[in-house]
Design a protein around this motif. Structure first.
Motif, PDB file in Angstrom:
ATOM      1  N   ALA A 138       0.836  -1.208   0.000  1.00 19.62           N
ATOM      2  CA  ALA A 138       0.000   0.000   0.000  1.00 19.62           C
ATOM      3  C   ALA A 138       0.870   1.257   0.000  1.00 19.62           C
ATOM      4  N   ILE A 139       1.950   1.245   0.762  1.00 22.31           N
ATOM      5  CA  ILE A 139       2.867   2.397   0.795  1.00 22.31           C
ATOM      6  C   ILE A 139       3.480   2.619  -0.580  1.00 22.31           C
ATOM      7  N   ARG A 140       3.918   1.552  -1.207  1.00 25.46           N
ATOM      8  CA  ARG A 140       4.492   1.685  -2.558  1.00 25.46           C
ATOM      9  C   ARG A 140       3.466   2.247  -3.539  1.00 25.46           C
ATOM     10  N   ALA A 141       2.231   1.757  -3.452  1.00 27.16           N
ATOM     11  CA  ALA A 141       1.169   2.254  -4.337  1.00 27.16           C
ATOM     12  C   ALA A 141       0.883   3.729  -4.059  1.00 27.16           C
ATOM     13  N   ALA A 142       0.919   4.123  -2.792  1.00 30.08           N
ATOM     14  CA  ALA A 142       0.691   5.530  -2.442  1.00 30.08           C
ATOM     15  C   ALA A 142       1.750   6.425  -3.058  1.00 30.08           C
ATOM     16  N   HIS A 143       2.991   5.986  -3.021  1.00 35.50           N
ATOM     17  CA  HIS A 143       4.053   6.773  -3.646  1.00 35.50           C
ATOM     18  C   HIS A 143       3.851   6.889  -5.151  1.00 35.50           C
ATOM     19  N   GLU A 144       3.407   5.804  -5.767  1.00 42.39           N
ATOM     20  CA  GLU A 144       3.135   5.839  -7.209  1.00 42.39           C
ATOM     21  C   GLU A 144       2.010   6.808  -7.543  1.00 42.39           C
ATOM     22  N   ARG A 145       1.076   6.995  -6.601  1.00 40.90           N
ATOM     23  CA  ARG A 145      -0.056   7.912  -6.795  1.00 40.90           C
ATOM     24  C   ARG A 145       0.264   9.328  -6.306  1.00 40.90           C
ATOM     25  N   GLY A 149      12.818   1.635   5.261  1.00 40.30           N
ATOM     26  CA  GLY A 149      13.520   1.844   3.998  1.00 40.30           C
ATOM     27  C   GLY A 149      12.640   2.316   2.861  1.00 40.30           C
ATOM     28  N   LEU A 150      11.329   2.267   3.032  1.00 37.39           N
ATOM     29  CA  LEU A 150      10.400   2.668   1.976  1.00 37.39           C
ATOM     30  C   LEU A 150      10.037   4.152   2.021  1.00 37.39           C
ATOM     31  N   LEU A 151      10.142   4.743   3.179  1.00 41.96           N
ATOM     32  CA  LEU A 151       9.650   6.105   3.359  1.00 41.96           C
ATOM     33  C   LEU A 151      10.608   7.129   2.775  1.00 41.96           C
ATOM     34  N   THR A 152      10.039   8.210   2.256  1.00 40.86           N
ATOM     35  CA  THR A 152      10.825   9.286   1.669  1.00 40.86           C
ATOM     36  C   THR A 152      10.856  10.475   2.625  1.00 40.86           C
ATOM     37  N   ASP A 153      11.581  11.512   2.234  1.00 40.57           N
ATOM     38  CA  ASP A 153      11.641  12.734   3.036  1.00 40.57           C
ATOM     39  C   ASP A 153      10.286  13.439   3.107  1.00 40.57           C
ATOM     40  N   GLN A 154       9.373  13.079   2.210  1.00 38.51           N
ATOM     41  CA  GLN A 154       8.042  13.680   2.192  1.00 38.51           C
ATOM     42  C   GLN A 154       7.057  12.943   3.093  1.00 38.51           C
ATOM     43  N   ASP A 155       7.489  11.839   3.691  1.00 34.86           N
ATOM     44  CA  ASP A 155       6.644  11.020   4.548  1.00 34.86           C
ATOM     45  C   ASP A 155       6.965  11.276   6.018  1.00 34.86           C
ATOM     46  N   VAL A 156       6.148  10.715   6.897  1.00 37.92           N
ATOM     47  CA  VAL A 156       6.369  10.816   8.339  1.00 37.92           C
ATOM     48  C   VAL A 156       6.368   9.408   8.924  1.00 37.92           C
ATOM     49  N   HIS A 157       7.375   9.126   9.748  1.00 35.54           N
ATOM     50  CA  HIS A 157       7.474   7.823  10.407  1.00 35.54           C
ATOM     51  C   HIS A 157       7.277   8.021  11.905  1.00 35.54           C
ATOM     52  N   LEU A 158       6.214   7.442  12.437  1.00 37.62           N
ATOM     53  CA  LEU A 158       5.937   7.462  13.870  1.00 37.62           C
ATOM     54  C   LEU A 158       6.271   6.076  14.412  1.00 37.62           C
ATOM     55  N   CYS A 159       7.529   5.893  14.763  1.00 37.22           N
ATOM     56  CA  CYS A 159       8.030   4.579  15.189  1.00 37.22           C
ATOM     57  C   CYS A 159       8.170   4.557  16.708  1.00 37.22           C
ATOM     58  N   VAL A 160       7.345   3.752  17.351  1.00 42.75           N
ATOM     59  CA  VAL A 160       7.359   3.641  18.808  1.00 42.75           C
ATOM     60  C   VAL A 160       8.639   2.921  19.241  1.00 42.75           C
ATOM     61  N   PRO A 161       9.378   3.486  20.186  1.00 41.02           N
ATOM     62  CA  PRO A 161      10.652   2.883  20.599  1.00 41.02           C
ATOM     63  C   PRO A 161      10.455   1.723  21.575  1.00 41.02           C
ATOM     64  N   HIS A 162       9.838   0.660  21.087  1.00 40.63           N
ATOM     65  CA  HIS A 162       9.579  -0.512  21.928  1.00 40.63           C
ATOM     66  C   HIS A 162       9.362  -1.718  21.033  1.00 40.63           C
ATOM     67  N   ASP A 163       9.536  -2.915  21.597  1.00 38.87           N
ATOM     68  CA  ASP A 163       9.395  -4.149  20.827  1.00 38.87           C
ATOM     69  C   ASP A 163       8.124  -4.927  21.130  1.00 38.87           C
ATOM     70  N   ARG A 164       7.431  -4.576  22.188  1.00 38.06           N
ATOM     71  CA  ARG A 164       6.256  -5.354  22.594  1.00 38.06           C
ATOM     72  C   ARG A 164       5.011  -4.791  21.925  1.00 38.06           C
ATOM     73  N   THR A 165       4.264  -5.673  21.244  1.00 38.66           N
ATOM     74  CA  THR A 165       3.131  -5.237  20.430  1.00 38.66           C
ATOM     75  C   THR A 165       2.102  -4.452  21.240  1.00 38.66           C
ATOM     76  N   MET A 166       1.759  -4.910  22.430  1.00 39.97           N
ATOM     77  CA  MET A 166       0.729  -4.210  23.199  1.00 39.97           C
ATOM     78  C   MET A 166       1.150  -2.787  23.542  1.00 39.97           C
ATOM     79  N   ARG A 167       2.430  -2.585  23.862  1.00 41.45           N
ATOM     80  CA  ARG A 167       2.898  -1.235  24.182  1.00 41.45           C
ATOM     81  C   ARG A 167       2.888  -0.356  22.927  1.00 41.45           C
ATOM     82  N   ILE A 168       3.269  -0.917  21.799  1.00 38.52           N
ATOM     83  CA  ILE A 168       3.263  -0.165  20.533  1.00 38.52           C
ATOM     84  C   ILE A 168       1.836   0.275  20.214  1.00 38.52           C
ATOM     85  N   GLN A 169       0.890  -0.639  20.357  1.00 43.78           N
ATOM     86  CA  GLN A 169      -0.505  -0.304  20.050  1.00 43.78           C
ATOM     87  C   GLN A 169      -1.065   0.739  21.014  1.00 43.78           C
ATOM     88  N   GLU A 170      -0.631   0.698  22.263  1.00 45.70           N
ATOM     89  CA  GLU A 170      -1.081   1.715  23.222  1.00 45.70           C
ATOM     90  C   GLU A 170      -0.602   3.099  22.803  1.00 45.70           C
TER      91      GLU A 170
END
Length: 197
Positions: free
Chosen positions: A130-137, A154-175
């Motif tokens: 979906a990200i690749r398709a969004a860039h194509e559009r 590695g897919l995101l460009t300077d025009q995108d925003v990455h909100l990467c939670v600094p944790h490895d546990r899924t429940m904490r990331i989702q919170e």
């Protein structure tokens, strides 16, 4: 560990991760709010997608845009790509599960629109496509991840925003993702409607 201790651990651990995430995510959240406000102000729309708990986050986010967050306002254009079971099953059956979001981005996405992509691991194949398709559009992407961002990084460009939670546990990331989507909604309303009391 008894059950009371386990409960206390989860509350304390969640608070720690939220505090750590504030330090990392405050600036990119502000950029993401600007990106969303720009799209909405220019008659663009927001597409959102995710799997499992992230699918619920995507639906929650779009519900806040189309309905309302905390204040009455006009509806904002948004579509959840994981909500239409007929599309999901048709595309999944005919083209494969990895293509369920990509095909919808190709059909619905326009330059200036925003894709909000939720994947706790950063490695969900259908979200990556979906990200690749969004860039194509010529769309912008806001990616909400964790676990160091996985392949999405590695897919995101300077025009995108990455909100990467600094944790490895899924429940904490989702919170943190849940709080982040509320911050986005509040920021959009504040920018378009003015500060509330």
């Amino acid at each position: 560990m008894d059950i009371s201790s386990r409960i206390s651990f989860h509350f304390d651990d969640s608070a720690r991760v939220l505090a750590q995430s504030h330090q990392v995510l405050a600036e990119p959240l502000a950029v993401a709010i600007d990106m969303l406000v720009n799209a909405i102000s220019n008659n663009g729309k927001v597409l959102a997608c995710g799997n499992g708990g992230s699918a619920a986050d995507a639906q929650h986010f779009i519900a806040e845009l189309v309905g309302r967050f905390e204040r009455d306002r006009i509806p904002f254009a948004g579509i959840t790509l994981n909500a239409d079971t007929s599309i999901l099953t048709a595309v999944g059956n005919d083209y494969g599960f990895d293509n369920i979001f990509e095909r919808q981005v190709q059909a619905l996405g326009q330059p200036g629109d925003v894709l909000v992509a939720f994947t706790t691991s950063g490695n969900s194949a259908n979200v990556i496509k979906a990200i690749r398709a969004a860039h194509e559009r010529e769309m912008h992407v806001i990616a909400l991840t964790g676990k160091k961002g996985g392949s999405v990084t590695g897919l995101l460009t300077d025009q995108d925003v990455h909100l990467c939670v600094p944790h490895d546990r899924t429940m904490r990331i989702q919170e943190v993702h849940s709080l982040a989507l509320h911050v986005l909604c509040d920021g959009i309303d504040a920018m378009l409607l003015g500060d509330s009391e």
